[in-house]
Design a protein around this motif. Sequence first.
Motif, PDB file in Angstrom:
ATOM      1  N   ALA A 194      20.923 -32.847 -41.451  1.00 45.11           N
ATOM      2  CA  ALA A 194      20.476 -32.942 -40.058  1.00 45.11           C
ATOM      3  C   ALA A 194      20.611 -31.609 -39.329  1.00 45.11           C
ATOM      4  O   ALA A 194      19.738 -31.223 -38.544  1.00 45.11           O
ATOM      5  N   SER A 195      21.704 -30.883 -39.599  1.00 44.32           N
ATOM      6  CA  SER A 195      21.919 -29.621 -38.891  1.00 44.32           C
ATOM      7  C   SER A 195      21.635 -28.399 -39.757  1.00 44.32           C
ATOM      8  O   SER A 195      21.773 -27.269 -39.299  1.00 44.32           O
ATOM      9  N   SER A 196      21.228 -28.640 -41.021  1.00 41.34           N
ATOM     10  CA  SER A 196      20.966 -27.546 -41.966  1.00 41.34           C
ATOM     11  C   SER A 196      22.171 -26.609 -42.041  1.00 41.34           C
ATOM     12  O   SER A 196      22.047 -25.390 -41.961  1.00 41.34           O
ATOM     13  N   ARG A 197      23.342 -27.206 -42.241  1.00 40.48           N
ATOM     14  CA  ARG A 197      24.551 -26.389 -42.306  1.00 40.48           C
ATOM     15  C   ARG A 197      25.387 -26.766 -43.536  1.00 40.48           C
ATOM     16  O   ARG A 197      25.367 -27.913 -44.003  1.00 40.48           O
ATOM     17  N   LEU A 198      26.105 -25.767 -44.014  1.00 38.19           N
ATOM     18  CA  LEU A 198      27.113 -25.958 -45.041  1.00 38.19           C
ATOM     19  C   LEU A 198      28.449 -26.077 -44.330  1.00 38.19           C
ATOM     20  O   LEU A 198      28.866 -25.159 -43.620  1.00 38.19           O
ATOM     21  N   LEU A 199      29.121 -27.195 -44.519  1.00 36.52           N
ATOM     22  CA  LEU A 199      30.348 -27.475 -43.786  1.00 36.52           C
ATOM     23  C   LEU A 199      31.498 -27.698 -44.763  1.00 36.52           C
ATOM     24  O   LEU A 199      31.295 -28.162 -45.889  1.00 36.52           O
ATOM     25  N   SER A 224      44.240 -23.914 -44.688  1.00 38.61           N
ATOM     26  CA  SER A 224      42.841 -24.336 -44.637  1.00 38.61           C
ATOM     27  C   SER A 224      42.166 -23.773 -43.392  1.00 38.61           C
ATOM     28  O   SER A 224      42.672 -23.933 -42.278  1.00 38.61           O
ATOM     29  N   VAL A 225      41.021 -23.133 -43.616  1.00 44.27           N
ATOM     30  CA  VAL A 225      40.261 -22.526 -42.531  1.00 44.27           C
ATOM     31  C   VAL A 225      38.872 -23.163 -42.510  1.00 44.27           C
ATOM     32  O   VAL A 225      38.205 -23.231 -43.546  1.00 44.27           O
ATOM     33  N   PRO A 226      38.412 -23.671 -41.372  1.00 44.33           N
ATOM     34  CA  PRO A 226      37.091 -24.313 -41.327  1.00 44.33           C
ATOM     35  C   PRO A 226      35.966 -23.308 -41.553  1.00 44.33           C
ATOM     36  O   PRO A 226      36.052 -22.151 -41.142  1.00 44.33           O
ATOM     37  N   VAL A 227      34.910 -23.779 -42.232  1.00 47.79           N
ATOM     38  CA  VAL A 227      33.730 -22.961 -42.514  1.00 47.79           C
ATOM     39  C   VAL A 227      32.498 -23.739 -42.083  1.00 47.79           C
ATOM     40  O   VAL A 227      32.361 -24.927 -42.392  1.00 47.79           O
ATOM     41  N   ALA A 228      31.611 -23.072 -41.358  1.00 46.77           N
ATOM     42  CA  ALA A 228      30.328 -23.656 -40.966  1.00 46.77           C
ATOM     43  C   ALA A 228      29.270 -22.570 -41.071  1.00 46.77           C
ATOM     44  O   ALA A 228      29.367 -21.539 -40.411  1.00 46.77           O
ATOM     45  N   LEU A 229      28.273 -22.806 -41.913  1.00 48.79           N
ATOM     46  CA  LEU A 229      27.244 -21.801 -42.156  1.00 48.79           C
ATOM     47  C   LEU A 229      25.871 -22.444 -42.102  1.00 48.79           C
ATOM     48  O   LEU A 229      25.605 -23.430 -42.800  1.00 48.79           O
ATOM     49  N   GLU A 230      25.001 -21.898 -41.274  1.00 53.69           N
ATOM     50  CA  GLU A 230      23.622 -22.373 -41.230  1.00 53.69           C
ATOM     51  C   GLU A 230      22.892 -21.888 -42.469  1.00 53.69           C
ATOM     52  O   GLU A 230      22.951 -20.710 -42.830  1.00 53.69           O
ATOM     53  N   VAL A 231      22.213 -22.812 -43.175  1.00 50.05           N
ATOM     54  CA  VAL A 231      21.538 -22.486 -44.424  1.00 50.05           C
ATOM     55  C   VAL A 231      20.067 -22.862 -44.325  1.00 50.05           C
ATOM     56  O   VAL A 231      19.674 -23.690 -43.493  1.00 50.05           O
ATOM     57  N   ALA A 236      28.717 -14.126 -45.942  1.00 51.15           N
ATOM     58  CA  ALA A 236      27.927 -15.122 -46.670  1.00 51.15           C
ATOM     59  C   ALA A 236      26.525 -14.584 -46.920  1.00 51.15           C
ATOM     60  O   ALA A 236      25.818 -14.222 -45.973  1.00 51.15           O
ATOM     61  N   THR A 237      26.134 -14.527 -48.182  1.00 51.28           N
ATOM     62  CA  THR A 237      24.784 -14.103 -48.555  1.00 51.28           C
ATOM     63  C   THR A 237      24.038 -15.311 -49.105  1.00 51.28           C
ATOM     64  O   THR A 237      24.500 -15.961 -50.051  1.00 51.28           O
ATOM     65  N   VAL A 238      22.900 -15.617 -48.509  1.00 54.99           N
ATOM     66  CA  VAL A 238      22.084 -16.755 -48.923  1.00 54.99           C
ATOM     67  C   VAL A 238      20.851 -16.219 -49.631  1.00 54.99           C
ATOM     68  O   VAL A 238      20.109 -15.393 -49.078  1.00 54.99           O
ATOM     69  N   SER A 239      20.638 -16.695 -50.860  1.00 56.95           N
ATOM     70  CA  SER A 239      19.529 -16.200 -51.684  1.00 56.95           C
ATOM     71  C   SER A 239      18.696 -17.366 -52.173  1.00 56.95           C
ATOM     72  O   SER A 239      19.204 -18.465 -52.411  1.00 56.95           O
ATOM     73  N   VAL A 240      17.406 -17.128 -52.345  1.00 62.34           N
ATOM     74  CA  VAL A 240      16.539 -18.100 -52.980  1.00 62.34           C
ATOM     75  C   VAL A 240      16.558 -17.847 -54.480  1.00 62.34           C
ATOM     76  O   VAL A 240      16.629 -16.700 -54.934  1.00 62.34           O
ATOM     77  N   VAL A 241      16.559 -18.917 -55.250  1.00 62.99           N
ATOM     78  CA  VAL A 241      16.648 -18.833 -56.710  1.00 62.99           C
ATOM     79  C   VAL A 241      15.335 -19.317 -57.305  1.00 62.99           C
ATOM     80  O   VAL A 241      14.887 -20.441 -57.021  1.00 62.99           O
ATOM     81  N   ARG A 242      14.713 -18.470 -58.125  1.00 62.89           N
ATOM     82  CA  ARG A 242      13.442 -18.833 -58.760  1.00 62.89           C
ATOM     83  C   ARG A 242      13.497 -18.477 -60.238  1.00 62.89           C
ATOM     84  O   ARG A 242      14.129 -17.495 -60.633  1.00 62.89           O
ATOM     85  N   ALA A 299      17.985 -12.163 -52.097  1.00 62.90           N
ATOM     86  CA  ALA A 299      18.773 -12.370 -50.889  1.00 62.90           C
ATOM     87  C   ALA A 299      17.850 -12.524 -49.682  1.00 62.90           C
ATOM     88  O   ALA A 299      16.935 -11.726 -49.480  1.00 62.90           O
ATOM     89  N   GLN A 300      18.092 -13.531 -48.877  1.00 66.81           N
ATOM     90  CA  GLN A 300      17.283 -13.797 -47.701  1.00 66.81           C
ATOM     91  C   GLN A 300      18.024 -13.469 -46.405  1.00 66.81           C
ATOM     92  O   GLN A 300      17.457 -12.882 -45.497  1.00 66.81           O
ATOM     93  N   THR A 301      19.285 -13.852 -46.344  1.00 68.17           N
ATOM     94  CA  THR A 301      20.068 -13.585 -45.135  1.00 68.17           C
ATOM     95  C   THR A 301      21.503 -13.258 -45.517  1.00 68.17           C
ATOM     96  O   THR A 301      22.009 -13.701 -46.551  1.00 68.17           O
ATOM     97  N   THR A 302      22.139 -12.479 -44.668  1.00 68.00           N
ATOM     98  CA  THR A 302      23.562 -12.197 -44.806  1.00 68.00           C
ATOM     99  C   THR A 302      24.208 -12.400 -43.438  1.00 68.00           C
ATOM    100  O   THR A 302      23.751 -11.828 -42.443  1.00 68.00           O
TER     101      THR A 302
END
Length: 807
Positions: A289-294, A352-359, A314-320, A332-335
């Motif tokens: 719903a929020s397009s996030r990695l939580l 423990s540290v909370p992580v929230a990343l838009e993907v 955080a580096t987000v890459s498309v895999v083909r 790599a698409q975004t950092t």
Amino acid sequence: MHIRRKHLGLTFYVLLGIILCTYSVQAATQAALGGNGAITVKSAFTWTEDPLDGKPMFLVGLAAEPGGDAHLVRVDWQVKQQGWFPFWNIVIEGAANLIPAGGLQLGPESPVLDHRYEVALSFEPTLGYLTLTLYDQTTNTQLAIGQWRVGTYSGPLYAVADSAAVITSNAWFEPATSWDVGSGSTTSFLTLKHLEPEDTVLARIKAIGPLNGEYRLKDADDQVLAVLPGNQLAEGDNWLTLPAAKMPLGATAVTLEYVEQGQVRFSDSRDIILGKVTGTPSSLRLDKASSRLLGTMVVRSNSRLPEMDLQARATVSVVRWNPARATYVTEAQTTKLLDLGKVTGIGPNGVSVPVALEVPSAPGIWRVDFELLADPDVVTEYVGTNLMYSTQTWTLLGNETLVVTPDRPDHLYGVGEPITFRIQVTQGNVPIDGLSVNWTLKKDGNKPLASGVAVTEKGAALVTTTFDEPGFLQLQADFSLGGQALTTVAGVGIDPLEIKPSLPVPDDFDEFWDEKKALLAQVPVRAQVKQINSGSATTNAYDVQVDALGAPVSGYLVLPKNAQPKSLPAIITLHGAGVNSASLSRARGWAEENMLAFDINAHGLPNGRESAYYTGLASGELSDYRVRGVDSRDDFYFLGMFLRVIRAIDYITTRPEWDGKTIILYGTSQGGAQSFAGAGLDSRVTFFVAGVSAMADLTGRVIDRATGWPGLGLTNHNNPAVVEQRINTVRYFDAVSMATRVKADGFFTVGFIDTTCPPTTVYAAYNNVPTKKAIYNDVWAKHENTPEATRLMREAVLNHVAEMKQR
């Protein structure tokens, strides 16, 4: 090794060399020191020749008089072996009373054209210490270092070098110190750059022997951390302990100095990092719903880290899949830099540290890589696999299912008909596109026929083939991504009812076995019977041994209590490969079905012994039973095993409880082979069951086809004549031969992905059975009795018992 050196007084040395110590002559530059003490000579030069030409260069040396050549000590950089490429060494030669015969060597290191080098030669004549160091000043790299005990010397010394070199010399001894920093102990030392302050941090110094000065280890602020007096030095490894717990965390440097008479003769530094923190992902999930990695990241450290500022890149890459390169490629698409905040109390148990990343939510397969950053600058490590997900499932990859199915539910095809295998990688039954799967097509699961890579599209990847002979094909699919590796296999049959044996029955098959059965008949059916606890209130059990040719029949006989004479059908259960006791529970199970049940072990061994007894035999005396005696049909191990099946029938038919008509043989794998043998050699058998039978079509190799268990090893030999003899032997024991003599009806199972008893071999035997028969195609079975196969085998036995009661 890259070295950061402190060139102490370099300008002073150069000027001193120009004013006092250096002057040009045609062949060499010399500098007299005017005394009989130690000397250190440094020569700086540029390599001007092509190294491939192999032309040597004189580097530096020592003479005993002005104008003399370097006859005391001479150092050359020269080729020791010339081939396709020169093989270079630093070679030290000299006077016989100083340098050992054959000289001293360092290397191999090859010079580089136009690189600037410095060689340092140091000699302590009264102790007989000689050291040499070679630096590449162009790359700031130490190429070679060595130290030796040589002869002593009491005369004057003169430095000698090439006329093109810049030479400096000093009246002291400079140790060529090889040293490193690490942790552990003096007996288990590990060189490290990244160190934990709580560990024992050591500096290891390799010395030639005692010296007059001392070694000092300093921190980045020039404070002395530890001192090692020179008179305590031993030849080889020497140790200094660093007070790492008192040093600042993060990146720093330590410097080792050798000081003599208040002067620093040697100085060298090492970069180290004190402290380490690790981050491990925990409970990560994707929120569509929020397009996030939580989730959270658990931060741990064994170092003293009361407080630390942490970030995660955080580096987000498309895999083909790239078919041209036959591999996955990532783009790599975004950092993004995630601020994890100021974290306190980091210890071994973790925080423990909370992580929230838009993907990204665009269609495809995506990968997220984290890099942990810390202030102060300690070592950071992200502990975890690459996080990957598909927007088809919005679930992190790593728990997929690999599925291969043929396009016909019964897995059966005709010769020449197209066969299509459908390959899917699924998450929660949802197929994922864009994934590559390696596939291999094999004949009978053993002989590769073709292979390739298929990429899932629109829910699946398809592999289509045909086969031009009756037999079996298996397609093996392998999938690997993100640290997960999956393998699955599907099998299909091609006109299996048309599979023929590889060789016919031997002409004298009946004559051979009639002779062996006649010998067995000469042995009286004498049994030793001992009642034992059956483990059931409704049955009686006996440990039975019956005389036979060689080893006895040995098994457990179990029957219902109060069984009446001539009331019970008999079943003999036979064992698969291995070395074991008879099975009381197996016999009891059939006795509870109101049968006279006799479970015999395959080798005529005592029953009920400790497990070590049987494992010892399996690894020792009986380790080779599968191939023992295969060079002769009269000595083959299975001769005794098959005759014991007949003797078991001899015995059970003497029991008063036997109904006088029903004899059933039941076995799987090697037990299936015994079942075939008993039914083929003894007409008293009324029904037999052979699950995934072994010892079928043992001669398949002669027509380039699969061979039944024990496999090719049974007939292998480097002498063709021996192979031929072994092939002749096994034909008398082959289930395909036994099948032709069967008078009883039978039930069989076959595993379509069985590579131990390949399905082609099972069908070769099944097709030779001339009586009423049925076979269960266990299309997803390996070498096993699946629950459904077991149910059907038991059902077939009970149906036969019911039929016999009607006769």
